[in-house]
Enzyme design. Structure first.
Site, mmCIF file in Angstrom:
data_model
loop_
_atom_site.group_PDB
_atom_site.id
_atom_site.type_symbol
_atom_site.label_atom_id
_atom_site.label_comp_id
_atom_site.label_asym_id
_atom_site.label_seq_id
_atom_site.Cartn_x
_atom_site.Cartn_y
_atom_site.Cartn_z
ATOM 1 N N GLU A 544 -4.370 91.666 -11.790
ATOM 2 C CA GLU A 544 -4.454 91.419 -10.345
ATOM 3 C C GLU A 544 -5.808 90.829 -9.963
ATOM 4 O O GLU A 544 -5.888 89.940 -9.101
ATOM 5 C CB GLU A 544 -4.179 92.701 -9.567
ATOM 6 C CG GLU A 544 -2.808 93.323 -9.795
ATOM 7 C CD GLU A 544 -1.655 92.357 -9.593
ATOM 8 O OE1 GLU A 544 -1.818 91.348 -8.885
ATOM 9 O OE2 GLU A 544 -0.582 92.612 -10.167
ATOM 10 N N ASP A 608 -2.318 87.195 -16.901
ATOM 11 C CA ASP A 608 -2.116 88.019 -18.100
ATOM 12 C C ASP A 608 -3.259 87.827 -19.090
ATOM 13 O O ASP A 608 -3.795 88.795 -19.651
ATOM 14 C CB ASP A 608 -0.791 87.663 -18.771
ATOM 15 C CG ASP A 608 0.418 88.255 -18.062
ATOM 16 O OD1 ASP A 608 0.245 89.214 -17.293
ATOM 17 O OD2 ASP A 608 1.535 87.753 -18.280
#
Length: 707
Positions: A544, A608
């Site tokens: 995030e 990611d």
């Protein structure tokens, strides 16, 4: 409404200050000096300090492994192959994961217990226990729903039948929008992307029944088959409304015609990822200029907000086309289209015949074998429409202070990792670095649940009609949203309910949000080794955080404004590095002969990759300062970190669902969310001693590094 809220799914910062103990007291005696002998033997190293580990700590899930596969050949299969082989997808699901699905199932059961308790009037002081209990009771009342039949639709169908011109069409669209029926386009409120301190009204493309515009526009056999199945489903639903077979079939063709024209004017999902393409600030007069035949004053009055005078018109060309369609499409065809969208929206809340027909098309889309039990569908409905009311008793019961403190500490540790990354980037100039560090320091972190709960005062819910309750809650929520237009941005607001097993970053608020629902095993458990926790919840946090600096998030400044704060050369270098990731994922096969869409999934893939690096750095720093991860199962602490990450993504998915997600999901398939980023990381190669030429080691000239 098109949302820029970048949500994924996806540190426990251990103490960062080690104590240096200095002995204080009387001055020690002088050292005794002993002459060295002529011949010496090598000095014996002092014994290493003893590290005491908690004997109950748990490492990676041994049962999930497939030891027949080498970790350097296919790490996802190595980490998850045993679980994949032994775990069946439940008949009522289209996919099943070791983490998200299992935890969501547990959370649904917990929410069900709360609702069942509230329905007995034993609300235990829940703030909105009466409304929650009544909503639940109306949803679980199968006998009452059967008795009502389609009666609740009669007044709505009568309203639609009264449409005869552009003015009445606009008023009916407004009414349908207030009760949650997304016909023709969407209206919502949103943070103004170029004035993030204020909220603006937003209108955007919508009105489709299939999951994406491409289903209407592509001519491959799969798309043709999907359109045929959809047309059959629409006709069957019209038949349930009482139409004759021939008439229902003709009406279904009309729906496909209208939706096909809307699809042709809609932006692709890739274009929708570009904030520059979906921001067009317009006054009401300017909106009328591009769509003069839509009676906007009448529409806004019917919605209940006639004073709205400024909008973000996400896709102006779409509204030009919609405006033309109000003249080119006869009103009787518009009425057919509106009847369908009403029926499509409420079918899950009607009699079993409507529910079964609704589910028959869900099966085509997702491959699920069985309809979910009513209790699950009802829990999800209440969570969707009264989420923060239901969340309050949930967090009291299921979010411990330990989990909240853990998340706060881990966020701090991973933000420290990002600061270190920014400081060390050779390709970033000082002016851009300063602005990036300012953005990092201003990120707002929300953990567990809102600081201020949403109010549901004034929401009317009864134990009578479920359809009426859904309409009432939808209208209540739309009014709440539109009440914000023209006001200061509320930075306390959440865009996800606390029981949700997920997390998100919002670029217009420059905030990360970690609901209580995800702060549980297997993402985080007190008895996991720190390595496994950093690999689980830590990579969620890092993911995030990286969204704030991915290809979308980087376009927003520290205050959430859409503004280019990058020097030209640094921006070009970022784009070059992002292009590497795009090309890498373009090469992966999602399902069958369908490849991953590298541009659609770019932001998630960058997140990611960045999330892994940030969490691993925080883990290494924590272990250096306070070793707490023992070797377990033959795995070093570093290996446990990467296994903890990979095992979050162990997933089985049906082919139909995999095909759907390959078309519309900005996340890559689970297999490539593991092997893709790891194959770029020298830290992973070192941990498992992978060599050049093995599948999990990308060649140096193809290795992607963004952050």
């Amino acid at each position: 409404m098109v949302s820029l809220r970048l949500r994924l799914l996806l540190a426990l910062a251990l103490p960062t200050a080690s104590a240096l103990v200095l002995a204080c007291g009387a001055e020690p005696p002088p050292p005794v000096v002993t002459p060295l002998p002529v011949a010496t033997t090598p000095p014996v190293a002092p014994p290493a300090p003893t590290v005491s580990y908690d004997p109950d700590l748990k490492g990676p899930d041994e049962a999930a492994l497939d030891r027949a596969v080498q970790p350097c050949d296919d790490f996802y299969q190595f980490a998850c192959g045993g679980w994949i082989k032994s775990t069946a997808i439940p008949d009522d699901e289209s996919r099943w994961s070791r983490s998200f699905s299992v935890l969501q199932e547990d959370n649904l059961k917990a929410l069900r217990a709360i609702l069942e308790r509230d329905a007995t009037a034993d609300t235990k002081g829940d703030a909105y226990g009466q409304q929650l209990g009544d909503f639940w009771a109306s949803c679980m009342d199968e006998a009452g729903i059967a008795r009502r039949g389609a009666k609740d639709l009669e007044p709505e169908l009568k309203r639609i039948d009264g449409v005869h011109d552009g003015r009445t069409l606009a008023k009916e669209l407004a009414h349908l929008h207030t009760i949650g029926v997304g016909a023709a386009f969407d209206l919502d409120s949103e943070v103004d992307m170029k004035d993030a301190a204020h909220v603006i009204a937003g209108i955007g493309q919508g009105g489709l029944g299939l999951p994406d515009r491409d289903y209407y526009l592509k001519d491959d056999q799969r798309s043709k088959d999907m359109r045929a199945a959809y047309e059959k489903h629409v006709a069957a639903t019209f038949a349930l409304l009482g139409e004759k077979t021939k008439h229902a079939a003709a009406d279904a063709k009309t729906v496909l015609k209208v939706e096909g024209e809307l699809a042709g004017a809609s932006l692709t999902r890739v274009d929708l990822r570009d904030p520059q393409k979906i921001y067009h600030h317009m006054t009401l007069a300017e909106l009328k200029g591009i769509a003069p035949d839509l009676p906007w004053d009448g529409y806004l009055g019917a919605v209940g907000f006639p004073a709205i005078t400024a909008f973000n018109v996400a896709e102006p060309e779409f509204f030009k086309k919609l405006d033309a369609m109000t003249k080119s499409i006869p009103m009787h065809e518009w009425k057919t289209y509106l009847r369908w969208h009403l029926a499509k929206t409420v079918s899950p809340y009607l009699t079993q015949a409507f529910v079964d027909e609704w589910f028959s098309f869900q099966q085509v889309l997702t491959g699920a074998k069985m309809l979910q039990p009513r209790w699950k569908r009802c829990v999800k409905a209440v969570d969707h429409l009264m989420g923060e009311a239901l969340a309050q008793p949930f967090v009291k019961l299921y979010l411990g202070e330990d989990g909240k403190r853990m998340a706060e500490g881990m966020v701090g540790g991973i933000e420290t990792s990002m600061k270190g990354t920014l400081d060390s980037l050779s390709w970033m100039d000082e002016a851009t670095r300063t602005k990036a560090e300012e953005k990092l320091t201003k990120i707002l972190n929300k953990i567990g649940y809102p600081a201020r709960w949403r109010s549901y005062d004034g929401l009317t819910v009864t134990r009578g009609s479920l359809v009426d309750n859904v309409a009432s809650a939808s209208a209540f929520e739309m009014k709440r949203e539109l009440d914000k237009v023209g006001k200061a941005t509320d930075k306390d607001e959440w865009g996800m309910t606390p029981p949700t097993v997920n997390a998100y970053y919002d670029p217009t608020l420059n905030e990360m949000v970690f609901p209580a629902g995800i702060l549980q095993p297997p993402f985080y458990a007190k008895m996991n080794t720190p390595a496994v926790n950093f690999g689980g919840i830590g990579t969620v946090v890092g993911h995030e955080l990286t969204h704030g600096f991915d290809d979308e998030g980087r376009q927003f400044d520290a205050d959430g404004n859409l503004r280019d704060w990058w020097s030209k050369s640094v921006g070009a270098e970022f784009d070059r590095r992002a292009s590497c990731v795009e090309k890498q994922f373009d090469d992966y096969v999602a399902v069958g002969d369908t490849h991953v869409k590298g541009k659609l999934t770019l932001g998630e893939n960058i997140a990611d990759l960045g999330g892994l690096k940030l969490s691993f750095a925080a883990f290494q720093r924590a272990e250096k300062e306070h070793p707490a991860t023992p070797p377990l199962g033959g795995f070093t602490p570093e290996q446990q970190f990467f296994l903890g990450f990979a095992q979050v993504w162990c997933t089985n998915i049906r082919p139909e669902a995999a095909q759907l997600r390959a078309s519309v999901d900005p996340h890559s398939p689970a297999h490539w969310r593991v092997d893709g980023p790891l194959s770029n990381l020298s830290e992973f190669s070192s941990a498992f001693q992978c060599k050049e030429g093995q599948a999990m080691v990308r060649p140096q000239d193809k290795r992607c590094v963004v952050w």
